[in-house]
Design a protein around this motif. Structure first.
Motif, PDB file in Angstrom:
ATOM      1  N   LEU A  44      -4.211  71.363 -18.562  1.00 48.89           N
ATOM      2  CA  LEU A  44      -3.189  70.325 -18.561  1.00 48.89           C
ATOM      3  C   LEU A  44      -2.137  70.574 -19.629  1.00 48.89           C
ATOM      4  O   LEU A  44      -0.928  70.388 -19.392  1.00 48.89           O
ATOM      5  CB  LEU A  44      -3.836  68.960 -18.764  1.00 48.89           C
ATOM      6  CG  LEU A  44      -4.568  68.340 -17.570  1.00 48.89           C
ATOM      7  CD1 LEU A  44      -5.280  67.065 -17.979  1.00 48.89           C
ATOM      8  CD2 LEU A  44      -3.592  68.044 -16.431  1.00 48.89           C
ATOM      9  N   LYS A  73      10.532  66.694 -10.151  1.00 47.80           N
ATOM     10  CA  LYS A  73       9.838  66.604  -8.864  1.00 47.80           C
ATOM     11  C   LYS A  73      10.768  66.953  -7.718  1.00 47.80           C
ATOM     12  O   LYS A  73      10.402  67.697  -6.790  1.00 47.80           O
ATOM     13  CB  LYS A  73       9.277  65.187  -8.692  1.00 47.80           C
ATOM     14  CG  LYS A  73       8.502  64.978  -7.412  1.00 47.80           C
ATOM     15  CD  LYS A  73       7.973  63.557  -7.345  1.00 47.80           C
ATOM     16  CE  LYS A  73       7.221  63.318  -6.053  1.00 47.80           C
ATOM     17  NZ  LYS A  73       6.678  61.919  -5.977  1.00 47.80           N
ATOM     18  N   HIS A  90       3.675  72.311  -9.233  1.00 46.84           N
ATOM     19  CA  HIS A  90       2.958  71.068  -8.946  1.00 46.84           C
ATOM     20  C   HIS A  90       1.923  70.751 -10.023  1.00 46.84           C
ATOM     21  O   HIS A  90       1.644  69.570 -10.283  1.00 46.84           O
ATOM     22  CB  HIS A  90       2.287  71.172  -7.571  1.00 46.84           C
ATOM     23  CG  HIS A  90       3.264  71.218  -6.431  1.00 46.84           C
ATOM     24  ND1 HIS A  90       3.925  70.091  -5.982  1.00 46.84           N
ATOM     25  CD2 HIS A  90       3.715  72.241  -5.670  1.00 46.84           C
ATOM     26  CE1 HIS A  90       4.727  70.411  -4.984  1.00 46.84           C
ATOM     27  NE2 HIS A  90       4.615  71.717  -4.775  1.00 46.84           N
ATOM     28  N   ASN A  91       1.338  71.777 -10.629  1.00 46.14           N
ATOM     29  CA  ASN A  91       0.419  71.512 -11.741  1.00 46.14           C
ATOM     30  C   ASN A  91       1.154  70.887 -12.924  1.00 46.14           C
ATOM     31  O   ASN A  91       0.602  70.043 -13.639  1.00 46.14           O
ATOM     32  CB  ASN A  91      -0.257  72.805 -12.170  1.00 46.14           C
ATOM     33  CG  ASN A  91      -1.172  73.361 -11.093  1.00 46.14           C
ATOM     34  OD1 ASN A  91      -1.702  72.613 -10.286  1.00 46.14           O
ATOM     35  ND2 ASN A  91      -1.348  74.669 -11.079  1.00 46.14           N
ATOM     36  N   THR A  94       1.521  67.243 -12.227  1.00 41.30           N
ATOM     37  CA  THR A  94       0.267  66.535 -12.465  1.00 41.30           C
ATOM     38  C   THR A  94       0.061  66.278 -13.953  1.00 41.30           C
ATOM     39  O   THR A  94      -0.302  65.163 -14.369  1.00 41.30           O
ATOM     40  CB  THR A  94      -0.911  67.350 -11.906  1.00 41.30           C
ATOM     41  OG1 THR A  94      -0.720  67.561 -10.502  1.00 41.30           O
ATOM     42  CG2 THR A  94      -2.224  66.636 -12.134  1.00 41.30           C
ATOM     43  N   SER A  97       2.479  63.589 -15.140  1.00 40.61           N
ATOM     44  CA  SER A  97       2.093  62.235 -14.742  1.00 40.61           C
ATOM     45  C   SER A  97       0.960  61.704 -15.617  1.00 40.61           C
ATOM     46  O   SER A  97       0.938  60.515 -15.967  1.00 40.61           O
ATOM     47  CB  SER A  97       1.680  62.224 -13.267  1.00 40.61           C
ATOM     48  OG  SER A  97       0.534  63.035 -13.060  1.00 40.61           O
TER      49      SER A  97
END
Length: 289
Positions: A44, A73, A90-91, A94, A97
Motif C-alpha cells: 500500500l 481516477k 489501480h493499485n 486503492t 482511497s
C-alpha cells in the motif's frame, strides 16, 4: 516505522517529501492497528507513493486530495493500460482511497455524504419491500436483488406507474437481460413481474399487466443422450460386423468399450469413433501361465 516496512530508501524519500508526508507515519501505524500484514502495508505504501508523485506532477496540493483522487481516477480510465508502466495505476487508487479513509477517521477530511437510499428516492420501493415480506415471505437478500433491477426500471420508465405500457415493460426486460445468461434473465423477469403485480394490487396500474412480460425458455437437448448404456454399446458394436477395417475387433479390445464409446451419425449408417484409434495389447499376452 517506514524503515521496517520499506527497504527502498527511494520509496521512503518519495513518501516523506510528497503530499502525504505529514501523516505517513501515523498512516502506517493505523494500518498495523487495523490488522494489515507488513507485506500488505508495504504494498500500500509503495502504491501510495505513485499516487502522491502523480499529484505533485499534476499541480495538486495537500489541500486538494479529494479532487486529485477523482482527477487521477479519470486519468487512469482514459489512458490505455500498459503493463509494467511506471506511474499511478489501480493499485495506486486503492492505496489512495485507504489513505483518504484514514484522514477522514482522523478528522483531517470531511466524512463522505451518505447518498439517499433507493427507498428514499422512490417511496414505492419501500412499500414494495414491505408488501413482499408480508405477503410472500421474501428475505432481505432476495429483495436486494430485486431492488437492483427495479431501480433501473424506475430510472428508465419513471415512477408514474399509470404511464407504464406493455411495450415499455417488455423493452426494458429485453434490454436489461441482453448481456446476461438465461438464469439472470429469468430473475429479471421475476422481479419485474412481482413489482408490476404489486402495482396492480395497490391500484397504481391496470391489474394483470404482469402477464404482458414474457418468460425466457431454457429448453435442453433432451433427445441427445448423455451416455450409452451397456445394451446400446453392444448394439452399436454388433452393427459393425461387416466393416472393412474390422472396427468391431478394435472397439472390443479398447478400454472404452464398456461405455465410453462416442457415437456420431454418418451417411447411410452409424459409425462408432473410439477414444483410442488403435487396439491396445492385452496384459495377459505377456503373462506366463
Amino acid at each position: 516505522m517506514l524503515e521496517t516496512l520499506l527497504n527502498s530508501p527511494i520509496t521512503r524519500r518519495r513518501l516523506r517529501t510528497g503530499l502525504a508526508a505529514d501523516h505517513i507515519d501515523a498512516f502506517a501505524d493505523w494500518l498495523q492497528s487495523h490488522g494489515y500484514k507488513p507485506v500488505s502495508i508495504g504494498n500500500l505504501l509503495r502504491s501510495l507513493a505513485g499516487w502522491t508523485d502523480w499529484m505533485l506532477a499534476a499541480g495538486f496540493t495537500a489541500q486538494d486530495l479529494l479532487p486529485g483522487f477523482e482527477a487521477c481516477k479519470l486519468s487512469i480510465e482514459e489512458e490505455e493500460r500498459v503493463r509494467y508502466r511506471r506511474g499511478p495505476n489501480h493499485n495506486s487508487l486503492t492505496a489512495a482511497s485507504v489513505f483518504i479513509r484514514f484522514l477522514q477517521h482522523q478528522g483531517e477530511l470531511p466524512l463522505p455524504v451518505t447518498p439517499p437510499s433507493a427507498s428514499d428516492l422512490w417511496p414505492m420501493l419501500g412499500e414494495f419491500r414491505s408488501w413482499m415480506r408480508q405477503h410472500r415471505g421474501l428475505t432481505e437478500t432476495t429483495l436486494d436483488v430485486y431492488q437492483g433491477i427495479l431501480v433501473g426500471l424506475l430510472e428508465a420508465l419513471g415512477d408514474d406507474a399509470h404511464a407504464y405500457s406493455a411495450e415499455a415493460l417488455r423493452a426494458f426486460v429485453f434490454d436489461r437481460a441482453r448481456p446476461h445468461g438465461i438464469y439472470r434473465a429469468k430473475s429479471i423477469v421475476v422481479a419485474v413481474r412481482s413489482f408490476v403485480r404489486f402495482l396492480g394490487v395497490t391500484g397504481r396500474c391496470p391489474s394483470g399487466m404482469e402477464h404482458a412480460i414474457p418468460g425466457f425458455a431454457s429448453w435442453q437437448l433432451s433427445s441427445i443422450p448423455r451416455f450409452l448404456v451397456a445394451e446400446d454399446v453392444e448394439r452399436v458394436i454388433g452393427s459393425c460386423t461387416d466393416y472393412v477395417f474390422g472396427l468391431r475387433s478394435l472397439i472390443s479390445n479398447s478400454p472404452t468399450s464398456t461405455g465410453a464409446t462416442e457415437v456420431s451419425p454418418s451417411v447411410g449408417r452409424d459409425v462408432t469413433r473410439s477414444r483410442y484409434p488403435y487396439p491396445r495389447r492385452s496384459a495377459t499376452r505377456f503373462c506366463s501361465i
